[in-house]
Design an enzyme around this catalytic site. Structure first.
Site, mmCIF file in Angstrom:
data_model
loop_
_atom_site.group_PDB
_atom_site.id
_atom_site.type_symbol
_atom_site.label_atom_id
_atom_site.label_comp_id
_atom_site.label_asym_id
_atom_site.label_seq_id
_atom_site.Cartn_x
_atom_site.Cartn_y
_atom_site.Cartn_z
ATOM 1 N N CYS A 187 4.105 5.258 3.654
ATOM 2 C CA CYS A 187 3.255 4.749 2.578
ATOM 3 C C CYS A 187 1.790 4.744 3.012
ATOM 4 C CB CYS A 187 3.710 3.364 2.163
ATOM 5 S SG CYS A 187 3.460 2.113 3.428
ATOM 6 N N ASP A 188 0.932 4.446 2.047
ATOM 7 C CA ASP A 188 -0.496 4.715 2.168
ATOM 8 C C ASP A 188 -1.131 4.327 3.502
ATOM 9 O OD1 ASP A 188 0.053 5.290 -0.424
ATOM 10 O OD2 ASP A 188 -1.581 4.127 -1.285
ATOM 11 N N LYS A 189 -0.899 3.115 3.977
ATOM 12 C CA LYS A 189 -1.633 2.634 5.149
ATOM 13 C C LYS A 189 -0.911 2.921 6.454
ATOM 14 C CE LYS A 189 -4.212 1.327 1.978
ATOM 15 N NZ LYS A 189 -3.245 1.752 0.971
ATOM 16 N N CYS A 199 9.129 3.790 0.105
ATOM 17 C CA CYS A 199 8.360 4.751 0.896
ATOM 18 C C CYS A 199 8.904 4.905 2.318
ATOM 19 C CB CYS A 199 6.897 4.319 0.966
ATOM 20 S SG CYS A 199 6.190 3.802 -0.602
ATOM 21 N N GLU A 219 -6.728 -2.390 -4.226
ATOM 22 C CA GLU A 219 -6.743 -1.229 -5.115
ATOM 23 C C GLU A 219 -6.993 -1.665 -6.557
ATOM 24 O OE1 GLU A 219 -3.322 1.225 -5.065
ATOM 25 O OE2 GLU A 219 -3.933 2.289 -3.258
ATOM 26 N N SER A 259 -6.249 3.826 -5.838
ATOM 27 C CA SER A 259 -5.067 4.570 -5.429
ATOM 28 C C SER A 259 -5.331 6.046 -5.641
ATOM 29 C CB SER A 259 -3.872 4.132 -6.271
ATOM 30 O OG SER A 259 -2.854 5.100 -6.241
ATOM 31 N N ASP A 273 1.223 -0.763 -1.424
ATOM 32 C CA ASP A 273 0.278 -1.045 -2.507
ATOM 33 C C ASP A 273 0.984 -1.248 -3.834
ATOM 34 O OD1 ASP A 273 -2.524 -1.046 -1.644
ATOM 35 O OD2 ASP A 273 -2.076 0.946 -0.887
ATOM 36 N N CYS A 278 5.231 7.987 -3.192
ATOM 37 C CA CYS A 278 4.903 8.387 -4.558
ATOM 38 C C CYS A 278 4.696 9.901 -4.612
ATOM 39 C CB CYS A 278 3.663 7.654 -5.033
ATOM 40 S SG CYS A 278 3.903 5.868 -5.156
#
Length: 555
Positions: free
Chosen positions: A120-122, A50, A441, A467, A82, A192
């Site tokens: 990435c996510d966070k 990511c 998650e 997620s 994650d 992703c």
């Protein structure tokens, strides 16, 4: 106009010789030291795809800063994925650590302005949370989506692999197919590929107005992404001269725009958690019920994974987030008057955006669905609220027998043993902000349920989170969580649980007296086995998921 430079308190005047000497040791010249110091806060990591390419992006940002007359100074933070996680709660905890570290560096070095780079996510919300805290002129840069992989002549993403693993447990997918997908779904750098959490938050942050125009959708490791990075560096210097600050941009109106864009794209419910946190850091009042209101008002106009056919690169191909924003503004769903970081309003920025193509993005007048599918549920199992995304399923009510698991790994192992059957409601507890600590998650559990062919016949309720690839009858963020004595702590195997989207409830069908008795008799699990660690500190400071799981010093 000439900006007031915070950095002069650090490096201006005769008394500042020592810090100037240190900066000269990094190669800075007299000219460099006379210019504004622009921080580049990168969340680069060599341990995941990511953010793997962020060194190149930071270099391009620095070039843009220099071209505009500033001096770039790069700092780095941790980044936790994650998808590569030995300890479940570490990812959400990293959101706070990243925000803390950017805040510390920005204050310590007296940056005049700031560029943050997340992927990435966070790292996405963490960067914006730090920008809101420090509140100096700032611009956000998204690292970009990954390209889809190819398998059997079709585009694939991490979602395909996760669901194939559920199919393997059910005996419908071979080991060879899982192995082939493993080698295909992540072909290179970038997040992703679907409208999962990272891309959802990128779109939301663009709608907040904190990026360059059309800055979210271009894929990673492309000339377009590098050009956006260079443009971001230039804009940071311009924003400094205009003195536009994050709290000027993050307002009630722009937050509602961010929610609507995420909802209209069928985005991840993690956006609820993160936008609550961003609003909290910016001092913007935001209640969880606002997400329900906006969900009901916002048609789903993006046909994007996990419940649709297309990926973020497809959205880029048809014009990116501006297409979605312009459509929602024209439909009266989003107010176009919000200020953006470049000084224009949202409406002004998207004035020339393309029309919806009707395939990846539909007109608001002919949407893929009339609402986004987000539901905020209350009830005896979740008196402070919980979250469900109903896209990808037509089931409106599920009444099932509880099968209770004290952790996500326990539930995942049970699916692998074929212990979950139609009519069950999987309950996963002790995965909330405190109990995790950090809200692990449960995406692989939900994906396994889908892969096993049980999406519309098995429910899932958890005080953890999902997620962006999760879909089906899955209720997360259940508050209060088990670790603080919420009703989910009292559920026993065989209890009847109702998930009802029309009534917006998630109810535990036991008498109130029995619920109170069980809660009175419960033995609380230890919060963490590392009392001096970051996990224990987080557990002591974190708030409920219903308010964004922010860490605040007790008053």
């Amino acid at each position: 106009m000439e900006p007031t430079l915070r950095s002069r308190t650090l490096i201006g005047g005769a008394a500042a010789a020592p810090p100037r000497a240190m900066l000269r040791g990094t190669g800075l010249t007299d000219t460099d030291l006379s210019q504004p110091l622009i921080g580049i806060a990168s969340t680069w990591s060599g341990a995941m795809p990511c953010n793997f390419h962020f060194r190149d992006l930071a270099t391009a940002v620095a070039e843009g800063i220099r071209e505009a007359g500033g001096t770039p100074l790069e700092i780095n933070t941790v980044a936790v994925s994650d998808g590569i996680l030995a300890r479940g709660g570490a990812s959400l905890i990293s959101r706070e650590v990243i925000a803390d570290s950017i805040e510390l560096a920005a204050q310590a070095y007296g940056f005049d302005a700031l560029v943050t780079i997340g992927g990435c996510d966070k790292t996405n919300p963490a960067c914006v949370m730090a920008m809101a805290r420090v509140n100096i002129p700032s611009v956000y840069l998204y690292g970009g989506t990954g390209r889809p992989g190819r398998y059997n002549g079709r585009d694939v993403s991490i979602q395909d692999l996760a669901e194939a693993m559920g199919g393997r447990a059910a005996g419908t997918t071979s080991d060879e197919e899982v192995d082939a997908l493993e080698r295909s779904v992540c072909p290179g750098a970038g997040t992703c590929a679907g409208m999962f959490t990272a891309n959802t938050m990128a779109a939301s942050i663009e709608a907040l107005g904190l990026t360059v125009h059309n800055g979210a959708s271009a894929p990673a490791s492309t000339p377009a992404r590098l050009a956006i990075a260079r443009e971001t560096g230039k804009l940071a210097v311009e924003v400094l001269h205009k003195d536009i600050r994050p709290r000027d941009v993050i307002t009630s109106s722009s937050v509602r725009a961010a929610i609507a864009v995420a909802a209209g794209l069928g985005g991840s419910t993690n956006a609820i958690l993160h936008l609550l946190a961003i609003a909290g850091e910016a001092g913007v009042p935001l209640d969880i019920d606002v997400f329900q209101q906006i969900s009901e008002q916002t048609p789903k106009i993006g046909d994007l994974a996990p419940s649709g056919r297309y990926l973020m690169a497809d959205l880029d191909r048809v014009g990116g987030v501006p297409v979605v924003l312009r459509e929602l503004i024209d439909a009266g769903i989003v107010a176009g008057s919000s200020l953006t970081v470049d000084g224009r309003t949202l409406a002004e920025r998207v004035e020339g955006a393309a029309d919806p193509d009707g395939v990846v993005v539909s007109p608001a007048s002919a949407p893929f669905d009339t609402t986004s599918g987000w539901h905020i549920l209350y009830g005896s199992l979740s008196p402070e609220g919980s979250v469900l995304k109903a896209t990808g399923t037509s089931v409106r009510k599920h009444v099932g027998r509880a099968k209770v698991f004290e952790s996500e790994p326990d539930a995942y192992a049970a699916i692998g043993r074929n212990e979950i059957v139609a009519g069950d409601t999987v309950v996963i507890r002790n995965e909330g902000p405190v109990g995790g600590p950090g809200m692990r998650e449960t995406a692989r559990v939900t994906a396994a349920i889908v892969g096993a062919g049980l999406k519309d016949t098995v429910g899932l309720v958890t005080d953890g989170r999902f997620s962006g690839l999760s879909h089906g009858l899955v209720v997360g963020h259940v508050s209060p969580e088990a670790a603080v004595g919420g009703p989910i702590a009292a559920v026993a195997d065989g209890d009847e649980i109702e998930i009802n989207l029309d009534r917006r409830v998630v109810d535990l069908h036991i008498p109130d007296a029995e619920l109170r008795r069980r809660l009175d008799e419960r033995v609380a699990r230890p919060v963490t086995d590392h009392e001096s660690s970051v996990f224990a500190k987080y557990a002591r400071l974190v708030s409920s998921a219903s308010t964004g799981a922010l860490t605040k010093v007790p008053t």
